[in-house]
Structure formats: C-alpha cells, structure tokens
Design an enzyme around this catalytic site. Structure first.
Site, PDB file in Angstrom:
ATOM      1  N   CYS A 186     -10.217  -6.930   7.406  1.00  0.00           N
ATOM      2  CA  CYS A 186     -10.669  -5.540   7.410  1.00  0.00           C
ATOM      3  C   CYS A 186     -11.425  -5.249   6.126  1.00  0.00           C
ATOM      4  O   CYS A 186     -11.105  -5.785   5.058  1.00  0.00           O
ATOM      5  CB  CYS A 186      -9.460  -4.609   7.547  1.00  0.00           C
ATOM      6  SG  CYS A 186      -9.872  -2.848   7.505  1.00  0.00           S
TER       7      CYS A 186
ATOM      8  N   SER B 223     -11.241  -2.732   4.384  1.00  0.00           N
ATOM      9  CA  SER B 223     -10.332  -2.135   3.399  1.00  0.00           C
ATOM     10  C   SER B 223      -9.745  -3.212   2.490  1.00  0.00           C
ATOM     11  O   SER B 223      -9.560  -2.985   1.285  1.00  0.00           O
ATOM     12  CB  SER B 223      -9.208  -1.375   4.111  1.00  0.00           C
ATOM     13  OG  SER B 223      -9.729  -0.344   4.917  1.00  0.00           O
TER      14      SER B 223
ATOM     15  N   HIS C 134     -12.156  -4.015  -0.337  1.00  0.00           N
ATOM     16  CA  HIS C 134     -12.186  -3.069  -1.458  1.00  0.00           C
ATOM     17  C   HIS C 134     -11.212  -3.502  -2.553  1.00  0.00           C
ATOM     18  O   HIS C 134     -11.500  -3.365  -3.746  1.00  0.00           O
ATOM     19  CB  HIS C 134     -11.825  -1.666  -0.974  1.00  0.00           C
ATOM     20  CG  HIS C 134     -12.898  -1.007  -0.159  1.00  0.00           C
ATOM     21  ND1 HIS C 134     -14.171  -0.802  -0.636  1.00  0.00           N
ATOM     22  CD2 HIS C 134     -12.897  -0.510   1.100  1.00  0.00           C
ATOM     23  CE1 HIS C 134     -14.902  -0.199   0.275  1.00  0.00           C
ATOM     24  NE2 HIS C 134     -14.149  -0.019   1.351  1.00  0.00           N
TER      25      HIS C 134
ATOM     26  N   HIS D 251      -3.504  -6.402   6.582  1.00  0.00           N
ATOM     27  CA  HIS D 251      -2.734  -5.288   7.143  1.00  0.00           C
ATOM     28  C   HIS D 251      -3.046  -5.038   8.618  1.00  0.00           C
ATOM     29  O   HIS D 251      -2.713  -3.986   9.135  1.00  0.00           O
ATOM     30  CB  HIS D 251      -3.025  -4.008   6.341  1.00  0.00           C
ATOM     31  CG  HIS D 251      -4.471  -3.612   6.370  1.00  0.00           C
ATOM     32  ND1 HIS D 251      -5.381  -4.067   5.442  1.00  0.00           N
ATOM     33  CD2 HIS D 251      -5.165  -2.851   7.244  1.00  0.00           C
ATOM     34  CE1 HIS D 251      -6.571  -3.577   5.727  1.00  0.00           C
ATOM     35  NE2 HIS D 251      -6.466  -2.830   6.820  1.00  0.00           N
TER      36      HIS D 251
ATOM     37  N   CYS E 298      -5.133  -1.972  12.997  1.00  0.00           N
ATOM     38  CA  CYS E 298      -5.891  -1.146  12.050  1.00  0.00           C
ATOM     39  C   CYS E 298      -7.181  -0.639  12.679  1.00  0.00           C
ATOM     40  O   CYS E 298      -7.353   0.548  12.884  1.00  0.00           O
ATOM     41  CB  CYS E 298      -6.196  -1.910  10.769  1.00  0.00           C
ATOM     42  SG  CYS E 298      -7.170  -0.937   9.590  1.00  0.00           S
TER      43      CYS E 298
END
Length: 362
Positions: A39, A41, A44, A60, A164
């Site tokens: 992902c 995310s 990041h 996640h 997610c």
C-alpha cells in the site's frame, strides 16, 4: 521464529530478517500470514514522509489463517481464515459506542509500555508494530478486534486487498458518501483505493463514474472496473472537462492519491451541495480548503479514514460481493511477489504504472 521485512532506516528500503513472535495474550490472535498487499501508506513510512518509531515492520493489508488465540478471544478460532484491519477498535470509547469505530484510537488493543513486546529480535530487543499489524511477516500477533473471520472459499490473496484498499475505497462509497443510485461520482487517482471506489460506485448504482488519472493504462483499468468516463488529471482543463461530463459538477469528488493537486481537482469538480472526500495521505504540510463561494453553494469537505468502516460487518459483505461476482478484485491485483521481492515491488509502486502488488507467503 518468522521471516519479516523490517524498516531499519527511512530511505534505505526494507531488510529481510528473522523475528520472534510472542505467545498470544488473553485478547490476542496469532495468525499465519498468507498474503499482504503493498500500500502507498507503507511507502510514506518507508521513505520517511511520515514518522514512526524504528525498527518496525510495515504492512497492513493482509489475510491469513489463525494459528492460536488467547484465553479470552471469542471472535475467531484456530483454523479460521481472517482478514486483518489496521483500524483496531476498543469497543467502549466514544467513537465505538456511537458507531464510528474507524476513529477509535485503539489504546486498549495494544500492549502497554510496561508489558513485553509482541515482536522482538532473537536477542530480545523489541521491534515496533506498525498500524496494529506489521503484516510483512510470516506471522502476525494482533488484537482480536483487528481481524475478522471470512468464508474459507475466498482466495486469500484477493481477501488481503480488502483489508485496506477495498475497505477504504468501497467503504467511502457505501459509508461516507452513501451514494444514491443515479448520483455522479468522481474518483481522482486510479491506484488500488481509487479502483475499489470506482468498482463500489458501480455497485451502488452511480449514474456516472468519472475516473481522473494521468496514466492511460490506469484509466483503462478504471473502465474495466466501472468508470463511465475518464479524464487525464494533468490536463489544464481537467476540472472543466469533469464539469461538462457531469452537467455542472459531481455529487461526490473522491481524492485517492494524497496530493494537493488531486484534492484541489476533487473540490473544483463539485456541483452545488457536493462533497469532496479526501482519502490519500497527503504531505503533512498540505491543506485543502473551500472558498467563500463554495461555502455559499453548500459544498462540503471531509476526510474518511479507512472508509469509515465497520469492518466486522463490512469485510464479510465485501467478500460476499466478490464471491457473487460483483466486486472485481482480480483486476486490482497487478502481480503476486515473494517477500524477498518486496523492495522491487515498492520501486514499481514509485513508478506509478501498476495497481496492487501482493506478497504471497508459502
């Protein structure tokens, strides 16, 4: 002992190494991870745009099989197939008891600072758990309120992306937007989250589903998943194109990238009374706003963390949508890779040309 991808230092990729996973505490579940999506995310944190205590194991968006449960666990049993969700909920805070579980800070779902860590190195030094899960590992030890049992006929590599991308994208359509059949939806950004939102908008009966993305191949993917119109998001007149297609603006403009320009496009494309919903993790110094005339026109701006999900209910329904042929997870998954290939997978994500990569564990 489990093999995991560990973030030691931002900007230097992930290091594959062995970790020790503790025995389950009373409300914890030990899971053999079978698949985990990559992902944006995660990126990041890996690249250092968002801070996190290190070392840590990212990941996640996962699915697996329950190996063991703590003495008080009542929601899952050994052998159950489960999808995990980063928005672990306590069940008794203000947000939980008012039905906004995705906003729960989950304090009671983590081990306290005085307790033994869930994840350590062989020498006993702790490894931080990221987003309640740390799923780039052959095993996860998580709170029972961070996973839900699903139909065992559901392929686990497809189930993983529900954790997610699909929960966020589809949940935004079903929960945050609550799209009425016939309404017009714009989705800016056709990665995993955006494609899931497009697919869900089709399921919800949206009249027009407009996909905006700079890359033609992603716009073509969006058409497969239900987009009725596409726009090059980098066109100078992209907002005007969307206003024309939607006969005056969209009811919902969904930002699924995490960039200032994408959020601004979602806002600029709204009709009177329309709502812009920002999903992407934007740079921490970014701000999105409505002008005076936007406010006088009844326009609204909101975030929708994790699609405002109620994941114990939502995830099994999304699985059912897939099993019935309504939810297209096969198109969202671009490739399946091994844990050893994870850094190459994130390099591909940085290039931005493909949808979801999924790590599949043996």
């Amino acid at each position: 002992m489990a093999k995991a991808a560990i973030l030691e230092k931002p900007g230097e990729g992930l290091v594959i190494g062995d970790v020790e996973i503790a025995d389950p505490a009373p409300h914890e579940v030990l899971i053999d991870t079978k698949a985990c999506g990559l992902c944006h995310s995660d990126l990041h944190f890996i690249d250092g745009a968002y801070p996190h205590p290190l070392p840590a194991i990212p990941g996640h968006e996962a699915a697996g099989v329950v190996r063991a449960v703590g003495s008080e666990v009542k929601t899952v049993r050994p052998g159950d197939h489960v999808v995990s969700c980063l928005s672990a909920f306590c069940g008794h805070c203000e947000f939980c008891v008012t039905g906004r579980m995705a906003l729960c800070m989950g304090a009671d779902t983590r081990r306290g600072p005085d307790g033994p860590p869930r994840i350590t190195r062989a020498d006993g030094s702790p490894i931080n758990q990221m987003l309640n899960l740390s799923a780039f590992s052959e095993q996860m030890l998580i709170h029972e309120h961070a996973c839900v049992a699903i139909d065992k006929d559901m392929p686990l590599d497809r189930a993983a992306v529900i954790g997610c991308a699909v929960t966020t994208g589809a949940g935004t359509i079903f929960n945050a937007a609550n799209v009425t059949p016939g309404e017009t939806v714009l989705v800016v950004g056709c990665g995993g989250v955006g494609l899931a939102a497009i697919n869900a908008a089709k399921i919800a009966g949206a009249g027009k589903v407009i996909a905006a993305d700079p890359l033609e191949e992603k716009r073509e993917l969006a058409k497969v998943l239900g987009a009725t119109h596409t726009v090059n998001a980098l066109d100078e007149d992209a907002a005007q194109q969307i206003l024309t297609i939607s006969a005056g603006g969209v009811h919902y403009g969904i930002e699924a990238v995490g960039r200032q320009a994408s959020a601004d496009l979602a806002v600029a494309s709204l009709r009177r009374g329309g709502t812009a919903i920002i999903l992407g993790m934007m740079p921490l110094d970014c701000k999105v706003g409505l002008g005076a005339m936007d406010l006088l026109s009844g326009k609204k701006l909101q975030g929708a963390i994790m699609g405002e999900n109620h994941f114990p209910v939502d995830l099994p329904r999304l699985v059912d949508f897939y099993m019935r042929g309504l939810l297209d997870l096969d198109t969202i998954i671009a490739e399946r890779i091994s844990l050893d290939e994870i850094n190459a997978g994130f390099d591909k994500m940085r290039e931005g040309h493909s949808a979801r990569s999924v790590v599949v564990f043996d």
